[in-house]
Design a protein around this motif. Structure first.
Motif, short mmCIF file in Angstrom:
data_model
loop_
_atom_site.label_atom_id
_atom_site.label_comp_id
_atom_site.label_asym_id
_atom_site.label_seq_id
_atom_site.Cartn_x
_atom_site.Cartn_y
_atom_site.Cartn_z
N ARG A 147 0.84 -1.21 0.00
CA ARG A 147 0.00 0.00 0.00
C ARG A 147 0.88 1.26 0.00
O ARG A 147 0.62 2.21 -0.73
CB ARG A 147 -0.94 0.00 1.21
CG ARG A 147 -1.99 1.08 1.16
CD ARG A 147 -2.97 1.01 2.32
NE ARG A 147 -3.78 -0.20 2.23
CZ ARG A 147 -3.82 -1.16 3.15
NH1 ARG A 147 -3.11 -1.05 4.27
NH2 ARG A 147 -4.57 -2.22 2.99
N HIS A 163 2.53 1.61 -3.43
CA HIS A 163 1.50 2.03 -4.40
C HIS A 163 1.16 3.51 -4.22
O HIS A 163 1.11 4.26 -5.20
CB HIS A 163 0.25 1.16 -4.18
CG HIS A 163 -0.72 1.18 -5.31
ND1 HIS A 163 -0.56 0.39 -6.43
CD2 HIS A 163 -1.86 1.88 -5.50
CE1 HIS A 163 -1.56 0.61 -7.25
NE2 HIS A 163 -2.37 1.50 -6.72
N ARG A 164 0.96 3.93 -3.00
CA ARG A 164 0.59 5.33 -2.71
C ARG A 164 1.74 6.28 -3.05
O ARG A 164 1.54 7.32 -3.68
CB ARG A 164 0.20 5.46 -1.23
CG ARG A 164 -0.29 6.84 -0.85
CD ARG A 164 -0.74 6.93 0.60
NE ARG A 164 0.28 6.46 1.54
CZ ARG A 164 0.12 5.43 2.35
NH1 ARG A 164 -1.00 4.73 2.37
NH2 ARG A 164 1.10 5.06 3.16
N GLY A 215 2.20 6.48 -6.80
CA GLY A 215 1.06 7.20 -7.37
C GLY A 215 1.21 8.70 -7.19
O GLY A 215 0.97 9.47 -8.13
N PHE A 226 2.77 -0.79 -10.35
CA PHE A 226 1.39 -0.43 -10.03
C PHE A 226 0.46 -1.63 -10.22
O PHE A 226 -0.44 -1.87 -9.42
CB PHE A 226 0.89 0.71 -10.92
CG PHE A 226 0.98 2.06 -10.29
CD1 PHE A 226 0.45 2.32 -9.05
CD2 PHE A 226 1.60 3.09 -10.96
CE1 PHE A 226 0.53 3.56 -8.47
CE2 PHE A 226 1.70 4.34 -10.40
CZ PHE A 226 1.16 4.57 -9.14
N THR A 227 0.68 -2.37 -11.27
CA THR A 227 -0.16 -3.54 -11.55
C THR A 227 0.02 -4.59 -10.45
O THR A 227 -0.97 -5.13 -9.93
CB THR A 227 0.20 -4.14 -12.92
OG1 THR A 227 0.06 -3.12 -13.92
CG2 THR A 227 -0.69 -5.31 -13.27
N THR A 281 1.33 -4.21 -7.31
CA THR A 281 0.87 -3.75 -5.99
C THR A 281 -0.65 -3.57 -5.97
O THR A 281 -1.30 -3.87 -4.97
CB THR A 281 1.57 -2.44 -5.56
OG1 THR A 281 1.32 -1.42 -6.54
CG2 THR A 281 3.06 -2.65 -5.39
N GLY A 282 -1.22 -3.10 -7.07
CA GLY A 282 -2.68 -2.95 -7.14
C GLY A 282 -3.39 -4.28 -7.04
O GLY A 282 -4.40 -4.42 -6.35
N LEU A 335 -3.14 -5.41 -3.47
CA LEU A 335 -4.05 -4.66 -2.61
C LEU A 335 -5.49 -5.15 -2.76
O LEU A 335 -6.29 -5.05 -1.82
CB LEU A 335 -3.97 -3.16 -2.91
CG LEU A 335 -2.67 -2.48 -2.50
CD1 LEU A 335 -2.64 -1.03 -3.00
CD2 LEU A 335 -2.49 -2.53 -1.00
N TRP A 336 -5.81 -5.69 -3.91
CA TRP A 336 -7.13 -6.27 -4.12
C TRP A 336 -7.20 -7.70 -3.57
O TRP A 336 -8.13 -8.08 -2.89
CB TRP A 336 -7.47 -6.25 -5.62
CG TRP A 336 -8.68 -7.05 -5.97
CD1 TRP A 336 -9.98 -6.66 -5.82
CD2 TRP A 336 -8.71 -8.37 -6.52
NE1 TRP A 336 -10.82 -7.66 -6.25
CE2 TRP A 336 -10.06 -8.73 -6.68
CE3 TRP A 336 -7.72 -9.27 -6.89
CZ2 TRP A 336 -10.45 -9.96 -7.19
CZ3 TRP A 336 -8.11 -10.50 -7.40
CH2 TRP A 336 -9.46 -10.83 -7.55
#
Length: 187
Positions: free
Chosen positions: A16, A19-20, A23, A169-170, A172-173, A176-177
């Motif tokens: 997280r 990712h943050r 971003g 991003f892919t 870690t995203g 996170l899901w």
């Protein structure tokens, strides 16, 4: 069991944070890439706002064509007579469309394009190629052009960084899901 959940929660917090942070740091670059990518996707359907239409000449038989040197001289004359006498005639590329019977002269230091009939030398279109500028923004090569780098180093660094960032991003995203779903299963 409790220790396993704590490790999963720790990994989730790390992902997280990555990712943050990415971003926030790369937001403007992803915004630019998304807008320019959208425009590039529409360039051929933009009613010549982004890219001139390709017209059709009289012959697709190359033996009937005028020499490229003569066509180049015609294009340069048209550029100076029809647009501006002060524009550079340095070419970026010559695009030969044999199947359409045309030749396009695309210039280096401005966004003009001259389309000529390959057989007659008649002007088919004089247009602006705004899509080339958008593409240069999209891939970062606009900075290579501005700073006159020798081998496109800025573009390479930019595209590598943005590609790796998108990959991270892919990953870690996805985690996170998927991570919370996995943690619920282990309860």
């Amino acid at each position: 069991m409790r220790e396993k959940r704590q490790n999963q929660a720790k990994i989730l917090r790390i992902f997280r944070k990555i990712h943050r942070t990415m971003g926030a740091f790369l937001f403007i670059f992803f915004f630019i890439i998304s807008i320019t990518g959208f425009l590039l996707g529409l360039k051929k359907n933009s009613n010549e706002l982004l890219l001139p239409n390709t017209y059709v000449g009289t012959s697709n038989n190359l033996t009937e064509w005028i020499t490229i040197d003569q066509l180049h001289k015609i294009a340069n004359q048209v550029l100076h007579d029809s647009i501006d006498t002060n524009l550079s005639i340095e070419l970026d590329r010559i695009d030969i469309r044999k199947e359409k019977g045309i030749i396009k002269f695309v210039y280096q230091n401005h966004s003009n394009e001259i389309q000529l009939d390959g057989a007659t030398g008649n002007v088919l279109n004089i247009g602006k190629r705004h899509s080339d500028t958008i593409e240069n923004i999209h891939d970062g090569s606009i900075l290579d052009n501005y700073y006159n780098t020798s081998y496109g180093q800025i573009k390479i660094i930019y595209t590598t960084t943005m590609s790796l960032a998108l990959l991270l991003f892919t990953i870690t995203g996805f985690w996170l899901w998927y991570g919370p779903k996995r943690m619920k299963k282990t309860r």
